[in-house]
Design an enzyme around this catalytic site. Structure first.
Site, PDB file in Angstrom:
ATOM      1  N   HIS A  87      78.762 105.928  -6.603  1.00  0.00           N
ATOM      2  CA  HIS A  87      79.740 105.119  -7.565  1.00  0.00           C
ATOM      3  C   HIS A  87      80.099 103.612  -7.050  1.00  0.00           C
ATOM      4  O   HIS A  87      80.316 103.379  -5.789  1.00  0.00           O
ATOM      5  CB  HIS A  87      81.156 106.010  -7.639  1.00  0.00           C
TER       6      HIS A  87
ATOM      7  N   GLY B 224      87.426 100.343 -15.617  1.00  0.00           N
ATOM      8  CA  GLY B 224      88.691 100.118 -15.837  1.00  0.00           C
ATOM      9  C   GLY B 224      89.211  98.920 -16.212  1.00  0.00           C
ATOM     10  O   GLY B 224      90.436  98.621 -15.932  1.00  0.00           O
TER      11      GLY B 224
ATOM     12  N   SER C  53      84.751 101.849 -19.279  1.00  0.00           N
ATOM     13  CA  SER C  53      85.777 101.855 -20.351  1.00  0.00           C
ATOM     14  C   SER C  53      85.335 102.569 -21.823  1.00  0.00           C
ATOM     15  O   SER C  53      85.426 101.837 -22.767  1.00  0.00           O
ATOM     16  CB  SER C  53      86.107 100.282 -20.597  1.00  0.00           C
TER      17      SER C  53
ATOM     18  N   GLU D 146      82.822 102.181  -6.987  1.00  0.00           N
ATOM     19  CA  GLU D 146      83.972 102.175  -5.708  1.00  0.00           C
ATOM     20  C   GLU D 146      83.657 102.703  -4.533  1.00  0.00           C
ATOM     21  O   GLU D 146      84.126 101.819  -3.543  1.00  0.00           O
ATOM     22  CB  GLU D 146      85.089 103.035  -6.594  1.00  0.00           C
TER      23      GLU D 146
ATOM     24  N   GLU E 143      76.706 102.088 -14.917  1.00  0.00           N
ATOM     25  CA  GLU E 143      78.165 101.753 -14.852  1.00  0.00           C
ATOM     26  C   GLU E 143      78.338 100.040 -14.269  1.00  0.00           C
ATOM     27  O   GLU E 143      78.507  99.873 -13.387  1.00  0.00           O
ATOM     28  CB  GLU E 143      79.082 102.545 -13.889  1.00  0.00           C
TER      29      GLU E 143
ATOM     30  N   LYS F 298      88.330 110.350 -10.715  1.00  0.00           N
ATOM     31  CA  LYS F 298      88.798 109.362  -9.595  1.00  0.00           C
ATOM     32  C   LYS F 298      90.029 110.221  -8.682  1.00  0.00           C
ATOM     33  O   LYS F 298      90.272 111.214  -8.649  1.00  0.00           O
ATOM     34  CB  LYS F 298      89.169 107.869 -10.110  1.00  0.00           C
TER      35      LYS F 298
ATOM     36  N   ASN G 172      85.052 111.779 -14.503  1.00  0.00           N
ATOM     37  CA  ASN G 172      85.449 111.143 -13.514  1.00  0.00           C
ATOM     38  C   ASN G 172      86.957 111.082 -13.341  1.00  0.00           C
ATOM     39  O   ASN G 172      87.322 110.022 -13.652  1.00  0.00           O
ATOM     40  CB  ASN G 172      84.443 110.245 -12.970  1.00  0.00           C
TER      41      ASN G 172
HETATM   42  P1  13P Z   1      86.687 103.837 -16.821  1.00  0.00           P
HETATM   43  O1  13P Z   1      86.234 104.899 -17.960  1.00  0.00           O
HETATM   44  O2  13P Z   1      88.043 104.138 -16.403  1.00  0.00           O
HETATM   45  O3  13P Z   1      86.341 102.477 -17.177  1.00  0.00           O
HETATM   46  O4  13P Z   1      85.798 104.245 -15.482  1.00  0.00           O
HETATM   47  C1  13P Z   1      84.442 104.480 -15.484  1.00  0.00           C
HETATM   48  C2  13P Z   1      83.989 105.092 -14.425  1.00  0.00           C
HETATM   49  O5  13P Z   1      84.279 104.390 -13.247  1.00  0.00           O
HETATM   50  C3  13P Z   1      83.357 106.446 -14.129  1.00  0.00           C
HETATM   51  O6  13P Z   1      82.925 106.718 -13.112  1.00  0.00           O
END
Ligand code: 13P
Length: 251
Positions: A97, A175, A214, A99, A169, A11, A9
């Protein structure tokens, strides 16, 4: 044997130049058309779909988007439909997601509508669910993820999960560099599979459940060794070719 998948992803990251280097390194690392135990995909920002489709054509790497509209077409300024994504050769689309839920106010109902729109267009939704740190500390992890899963299954039916991917997740692990331990991930994945099995055992057995939050080359193997962890949804580490390739290899 369940299908294993490692999906990146990106982002809101990338540039034409950076993408070209990353994609070429992934293709070189995985081999054109080469077979590997885990399937591999990248979910990219909309403007890069054309570049990704061209660069990954003929490779074993699939691609997809990170969001879609729940509507088919119409006066929805700024939105992108499932049909448009399908036309660009997307196989996957991330839905729900954290976010999107937290920063853009996507409710369970809207996530369910997006999930349905993805399936209606032949896309494989990667449905994301996960608890906040506050919920975990209050002992509400299972209640939260069960409700998020139930919101989809109640409208779409358990059968709808047959051509879908679930991603656990935990919000506190995204992150932050703070990964769920392999045991913590396994516990929630097994719980989710069990919940779904109450509705449809064969769908539950076949459903790939990815862990995200992570994941790095250094912790991927331990996570993927768990019986109910079928791969990963990778944020930051999917932007670094050698990290992502090592994570795919670990799966
Ligand atoms: P990270 O791997 O940067 O923690 O992000 C995970 C994520 O949100 C994948 O969709």
């Amino acid at each position: 044997m369940r299908a294993r998948l490692v999906a990146g992803n990106w982002k809101m990251h990338g540039s034409r130049q950076a993408n070209a280097g990353l994609l070429d390194a992934l293709v070189a690392g995985l081999g054109k058309g080469g077979a590997q135990a885990a399937r591999c995909a990248v979910c990219v920002p909309f403007p890069y779909l054309e570049q990704v489709a061209a660069r990954l054509a003929g490779s074993s790497i699939a691609w997809g988007a990170q969001n879609l509209s729940e509507h088919a077409a119409g006066a929805y300024t700024g939105e992108v439909s499932g049909a448009m994504l399908a036309e660009f050769g997307c196989r996957y689309v991330i839905v729900g997601h954290s976010e999107r839920r937290q920063l853009f106010g996507e409710s369970d109902a809207r996530v369910a509508a997006k999930f349905a729109a993805a399936r209606a267009n032949g896309l494989t939704p990667i449905l994301c669910i996960g608890e906040t740190l506050e919920a975990r500390e209050a002992g509400r992890t299972e209640a939260v993820v069960a409700a998020q899963l139930e919101a989809i299954v109640a409208t779409a039916g358990a059968e709808a999960m047959r051509n879908a991917v679930l991603a656990y997740e935990p919000v506190w692990a995204i992150g932050t560099g703070r990964t769920a331990s392999a045991e913590q991930a396994q516990e929630v994945h097994a719980f989710l599979r069990g919940r779904l099995a109450q509705r449809d055992a064969s769908v539950a057995q076949a459903l790939p459940i990815l862990y995200g939050g992570s994941v790095k080359a250094a912790n991927a193997a331990a996570l993927f060794a768990m019986p109910d962890v079928d791969g990963g949804l990778i944020g930051g580490a999917s932007l670094v070719a050698e990290e992502f390739l090592a994570i795919v290899a670990a799966a």
